[in-house]
Design a protein around this motif. Structure first.
Motif, PDB file in Angstrom:
ATOM      1  N   UNK A   1      28.953  51.174  40.206  1.00 25.14           N
ATOM      2  CA  UNK A   1      30.487  50.524  40.187  1.00 25.14           C
ATOM      3  C   UNK A   1      30.734  50.062  41.762  1.00 25.14           C
ATOM      4  N   UNK A   2      31.169  48.689  42.066  1.00 24.05           N
ATOM      5  CA  UNK A   2      31.639  48.083  43.245  1.00 24.05           C
ATOM      6  C   UNK A   2      32.739  47.376  43.229  1.00 24.05           C
ATOM      7  N   UNK A   3      33.453  47.342  44.170  1.00 29.47           N
ATOM      8  CA  UNK A   3      34.736  46.596  44.649  1.00 29.47           C
ATOM      9  C   UNK A   3      34.252  45.320  45.280  1.00 29.47           C
ATOM     10  N   UNK A   4      34.715  44.114  44.830  1.00 28.57           N
ATOM     11  CA  UNK A   4      34.344  42.869  45.564  1.00 28.57           C
ATOM     12  C   UNK A   4      35.699  42.242  45.871  1.00 28.57           C
ATOM     13  N   UNK A   5      35.808  41.775  47.131  1.00 31.35           N
ATOM     14  CA  UNK A   5      37.009  41.305  47.759  1.00 31.35           C
ATOM     15  C   UNK A   5      37.203  40.031  46.974  1.00 31.35           C
ATOM     16  N   UNK A   6      38.509  39.600  46.844  1.00 29.84           N
ATOM     17  CA  UNK A   6      38.803  38.285  46.362  1.00 29.84           C
ATOM     18  C   UNK A   6      39.937  37.734  47.142  1.00 29.84           C
ATOM     19  N   UNK A   7      39.471  36.785  48.068  1.00 27.49           N
ATOM     20  CA  UNK A   7      40.408  36.331  49.269  1.00 27.49           C
ATOM     21  C   UNK A   7      41.726  35.497  48.854  1.00 27.49           C
TER      22      UNK A   7
END
Length: 213
Positions: A61-67
């Protein structure tokens, strides 16, 4: 000059010889494919009883930034595809509309939930994003070799070429069954006896399928 034409017995012998050859070559050509389906089918049938991790997977599981808030799921797929290492077109979107839900004795409005999913035999990627959030959660699932083969068996994430190959194997197996029935009837029994055995086998298979259901 006298021309001799082959009689019915000779014609039947030639047809049987050619059918046996075709039957054998089909069996040889499909042997590897059928062995794959046989092994993976066995694993799928007994996955609950097997004591070894035959169908295992590793989840990351990874968290990806959404600008910035994307306009739609396709825009989100295009923004996250490079970080995920997949083609944006392979990410299939699904939208869960916003709704009011109960929370801590009251009601709150839950925003839209976007889900993106991409499947290949060697990996599954699922992205969950709540509209307006500044991050998305990505879950990557990597199967072990046995589950990889099982996913091939079920054609999960495979392309048209594999589907065509699987269809060819299915048609080839049907041909082997039909030609095997025909050869057995010609070599070992009468057509009436063959029809009786085939009908009995189909009735038995149907009965077992009904009991299993």
């Amino acid at each position: 000059m006298i021309h001799r034409h082959p009689g019915p017995a000779a014609s039947r012998g030639n047809s049987q010889k050619w059918l046996r050859r075709i039957h054998a070559w089909f069996g040889l050509g499909l042997a590897a494919m059928l062995l794959l389906f046989a092994c993976t089918g066995f694993l799928l049938n007994h996955r609950a009883q097997m004591k070894i991790p035959a169908l295992d997977r590793k989840e990351i599981t990874q968290l990806l930034p959404v600008e910035a808030t994307p306009a739609d799921p396709r825009a989100l797929a295009a923004a996250l595809a490079p970080a995920l290492g997949v083609d944006a077109a392979a990410l299939t979107p699904r939208v869960e509309p916003a709704r009011v839900v109960s929370w801590d004795g009251g009601e709150v409005r839950q925003p839209e939930r976007w889900t993106l999913r991409a499947d290949t035999p060697s990996e599954s990627v699922q992205v969950e994003y709540w509209r307006g959030s500044h991050q998305a959660e990505a879950k990557r699932t990597k199967p072990n070799v046995w589950l990889y083969l099982a996913r091939l068996h079920m054609a999960i994430g495979t392309g048209p070429a594999w589907v065509l190959l699987s269809d060819a194997a299915a048609l080839g197996l049907a041909f082997l069954g039909l030609s095997g029935f025909w050869l057995w009837g010609r070599l070992h029994g009468s057509p009436r006896r063959l029809a009786g055995l085939a009908s009995g086998g189909l009735a038995l298979a149907g009965g077992l399928a009904w009991l299993a259901g």
